[in-house]
Design an enzyme around this catalytic site. Structure first.
Site, PDB file in Angstrom:
ATOM      1  N   CYS A 151       0.851  -1.277   0.140  1.00 41.02           N
ATOM      2  CA  CYS A 151      -0.188   0.058  -0.041  1.00 41.02           C
ATOM      3  C   CYS A 151       0.999   1.225   0.110  1.00 41.02           C
ATOM      4  CB  CYS A 151      -0.828  -0.044   1.311  1.00 41.02           C
ATOM      5  SG  CYS A 151      -2.258  -1.289   0.996  1.00 41.02           S
TER       6      CYS A 151
HETATM    7  N1  COA Z   1     -19.793  -8.721   8.657  1.00 42.18           N
HETATM    8  C1  COA Z   1     -20.371  -8.915  10.037  1.00 42.18           C
HETATM    9  N2  COA Z   1     -19.845  -8.941  11.008  1.00 42.18           N
HETATM   10  C2  COA Z   1     -18.406  -9.263  10.820  1.00 42.18           C
HETATM   11  C3  COA Z   1     -17.707  -9.181   9.678  1.00 42.18           C
HETATM   12  C4  COA Z   1     -18.816  -9.058   8.375  1.00 42.18           C
HETATM   13  N3  COA Z   1     -18.106  -8.954   7.342  1.00 42.18           N
HETATM   14  N4  COA Z   1     -16.440  -9.303   9.806  1.00 42.18           N
HETATM   15  C5  COA Z   1     -16.297  -9.733  10.987  1.00 42.18           C
HETATM   16  N5  COA Z   1     -17.188  -9.445  11.727  1.00 42.18           N
HETATM   17  C6  COA Z   1     -17.524  -9.361  13.142  1.00 42.18           C
HETATM   18  C7  COA Z   1     -16.675 -10.378  13.685  1.00 42.18           C
HETATM   19  O1  COA Z   1     -16.820 -11.832  13.687  1.00 42.18           O
HETATM   20  C8  COA Z   1     -16.427  -9.874  15.124  1.00 42.18           C
HETATM   21  O2  COA Z   1     -17.425 -10.228  15.869  1.00 42.18           O
HETATM   22  P1  COA Z   1     -17.544 -10.412  17.599  1.00 42.18           P
HETATM   23  O3  COA Z   1     -17.236  -9.126  18.104  1.00 42.18           O
HETATM   24  O4  COA Z   1     -18.626 -10.946  17.790  1.00 42.18           O
HETATM   25  O5  COA Z   1     -16.420 -11.255  17.863  1.00 42.18           O
HETATM   26  C9  COA Z   1     -16.694  -7.977  15.032  1.00 42.18           C
HETATM   27  O6  COA Z   1     -17.173  -8.046  13.610  1.00 42.18           O
HETATM   28  C10 COA Z   1     -15.541  -7.340  14.880  1.00 42.18           C
HETATM   29  O7  COA Z   1     -14.458  -8.027  14.196  1.00 42.18           O
HETATM   30  P2  COA Z   1     -12.977  -7.429  13.527  1.00 42.18           P
HETATM   31  O8  COA Z   1     -12.432  -8.272  12.635  1.00 42.18           O
HETATM   32  O9  COA Z   1     -12.452  -7.137  15.154  1.00 42.18           O
HETATM   33  O10 COA Z   1     -13.411  -6.146  13.075  1.00 42.18           O
HETATM   34  P3  COA Z   1     -12.991  -4.674  12.952  1.00 42.18           P
HETATM   35  O11 COA Z   1     -13.721  -3.457  13.961  1.00 42.18           O
HETATM   36  O12 COA Z   1     -11.348  -4.832  13.494  1.00 42.18           O
HETATM   37  O13 COA Z   1     -12.756  -4.170  11.368  1.00 42.18           O
HETATM   38  C11 COA Z   1     -11.482  -4.075   9.759  1.00 42.18           C
HETATM   39  C12 COA Z   1     -11.989  -4.683  10.517  1.00 42.18           C
HETATM   40  C13 COA Z   1     -10.504  -4.857   8.723  1.00 42.18           C
HETATM   41  C14 COA Z   1     -12.307  -2.996   8.872  1.00 42.18           C
HETATM   42  C15 COA Z   1     -10.433  -3.166  10.580  1.00 42.18           C
HETATM   43  O14 COA Z   1      -9.790  -3.917  11.543  1.00 42.18           O
HETATM   44  C16 COA Z   1      -9.343  -2.383   9.609  1.00 42.18           C
HETATM   45  O15 COA Z   1      -9.571  -1.615   8.826  1.00 42.18           O
HETATM   46  N6  COA Z   1      -8.020  -2.468  10.180  1.00 42.18           N
HETATM   47  C17 COA Z   1      -6.936  -1.774   9.470  1.00 42.18           C
HETATM   48  C18 COA Z   1      -6.721  -2.355   8.086  1.00 42.18           C
HETATM   49  C19 COA Z   1      -5.409  -1.551   7.675  1.00 42.18           C
HETATM   50  O16 COA Z   1      -5.118  -0.598   7.792  1.00 42.18           O
HETATM   51  N7  COA Z   1      -4.744  -2.202   6.504  1.00 42.18           N
HETATM   52  C20 COA Z   1      -3.690  -1.760   6.094  1.00 42.18           C
HETATM   53  C21 COA Z   1      -3.685  -1.395   4.564  1.00 42.18           C
HETATM   54  S1  COA Z   1      -4.328  -2.814   3.686  1.00 42.18           S
END
Ligand code: COA
Length: 377
Positions: A151
């Site tokens: 990225c």
């Molecule tokens: N639909 C519904 N629920 C979902 C889901 C989906 N597609 N994907 C995950 N969940 C649920 C999980 O099961 C979890 O449930 P729980 O709380 O009951 O266990 C909850 O949502 C939170 O999951 P999590 O993976 O911790 O989500 P998050 O809030 O961290 O969001 C991202 C995920 C990827 C959006 C976020 O972590 C992110 O953007 N991180 C940074 C990424 C980045 O900067 N990358 C660098 C460049 S590529």
């Protein structure tokens, strides 16, 4: 010597996919899969939700080079046909479109460009470099090469272009970033199936003494940092055929521990921007705009707050996530391309991208209007 960005270009693919459409395809596949699992007693898969995607990431939709294959529950991948060696490759085609807009903005023709740097997360082949194909297609001079810092590729590319101009290797370089992120995305992974979209950006970096552009963004400084992490990883590579049993394993696509990335990368980015600003003598209160990598809206708010010491307004830290999703190295450049016109002579901003590696690239720029730039003492 004053070196700056004098033109940017953007190629946006013709097809858009909303969260609702993506989730419908994913959930249909889950229903089909769970019907099979019910027979075997395997744990059922959980469904995805458009509400989660919007609230967790800020993403509303994404552009894709092909939408039919992605939305087909039996395929869930873009369908991009192989082309003969006599045709332009698809990444070359995207790069040409973005480059033409950037060259027109800078008021330069292909013959004025001494180097093409193709900087993106995935190159469609090992060699010849796609950059050399772009050089041939556009008719640029000198040399061309591919590079990949995930990225952060575009900001690392701008850094290299800047250094090439400063060293006198070239007067002017083109940095192009054709990102077909949907090609490496696992559309069957609930945690990440919504993250990416496709796009291509282009940037002209040149010696401002030789520039014909009416407006330039003088590069006040660039700063890069990397730190190894497995939290964003894609194991696809040229040795896959040597172990055919694992060739199609899911680790040959994008895999991320999103929450860990959020926690570890955000402070790294805020620190890098803050120390970079200090090193070029710019106070955080003097920044007019932050064109940040487009992965997560909340992450960008956190970074901007840490750097500025207060919340950034939507104008100060603009977002294209709702429309474009994460376009890897294109994200910060799309934001710079679309959200800089109203800034005034002398305004300072930061272009910053971050991602796998980990990697962070910061470029501090100051707006210059032709004729108003201060002369060297
Ligand atoms: N639909 C519904 N629920 C979902 C889901 C989906 N597609 N994907 C995950 N969940 C649920 C999980 O099961 C979890 O449930 P729980 O709380 O009951 O266990 C909850 O949502 C939170 O999951 P999590 O993976 O911790 O989500 P998050 O809030 O961290 O969001 C991202 C995920 C990827 C959006 C976020 O972590 C992110 O953007 N991180 C940074 C990424 C980045 O900067 N990358 C660098 C460049 S590529």
């Amino acid at each position: 010597m004053r070196i700056g960005i004098t033109g940017t270009g953007l190629f946006t693919p013709p097809h858009s996919i909303s969260n609702d459409e993506l989730v419908a395809a994913f959930n249909t596949w889950v229903d089909n899969e769970n019907a099979k699992r019910a027979q075997t007693g395997e744990k059922p898969l959980e469904k995805s939700s458009a509400e989660f995607i919007t609230s967790a990431s800020g993403i509303g939709r994404r552009y894709a080079m092909d939408r039919t294959g992605i939305l087909d529950p039996d395929l869930m991948r873009p369908q991009i046909a192989n082309r003969s060696n006599e045709m332009h490759s698809i990444q070359c085609e995207m790069a040409i479109a973005a480059a033409k807009e950037a060259m027109a903005q800078a008021g330069v023709s292909a013959g004025d460009i001494g180097a093409v740097i193709l900087a993106c997360s995935n190159q469609q082949r090992s060699y010849p470099a796609v950059a050399v194909e772009v050089q041939e297609a556009l008719g640029t001079k000198g040399f061309a090469f591919d590079m990949n810092v995930a990225c952060s590729s575009a900001t690392f590319g701008i850094n290299i272009a800047h250094d090439l101009v400063r060293a006198g290797s070239v007067e002017r370089a083109l940095v192009v970033s054709p990102e077909i992120c949907t090609g490496h995305l696992n559309f069957r992974d609930r945690e990440s199936h919504f993250i990416f979209g496709d796009a291509c950006t282009a940037v002209i970096v040149e010696d401002l003494e030789k520039s014909k552009a009416k407006e330039a963004w003088e590069i006040m400084g660039t700063r890069l940092a990397t730190k190894f992490s497995n939290n964003i990883r894609n194991n696809a590579g040229f040795l896959d055929r040597c172990d055919p049993e694992h060739r199609d394993d899911v680790d040959k696509l994008f895999v991320q521990r999103g929450r860990a990335v959020f926690k570890e990368v955000s402070p790294m980015v805020a620190d890098l921007i803050s120390t970079h600003l200090e090193s070029v003598g710019v106070a955080p209160t003097d920044i007019r705009r932050m064109w940040l990598h487009q992965a997560n809206g909340t992450m960008n708010q956190w970074i901007a707050r840490k750097v500025l010491g207060r919340d950034a307004t939507a104008t100060e830290s603009p977002s294209v996530l709702e429309e474009y999703a994460n376009t890897s190295s294109c994200g910060s450049i799309i934001t710079f391309h679309k959200h800089r016109a109203e800034l005034a002579e002398g305004d300072v901003g930061v272009i910053c991208s971050f991602g796998a590696g980990y990697s962070v690239g910061s470029v501090i720029v100051k707006k210059r209007i032709a004729g108003d730039a201060p002369q060297a003492a």
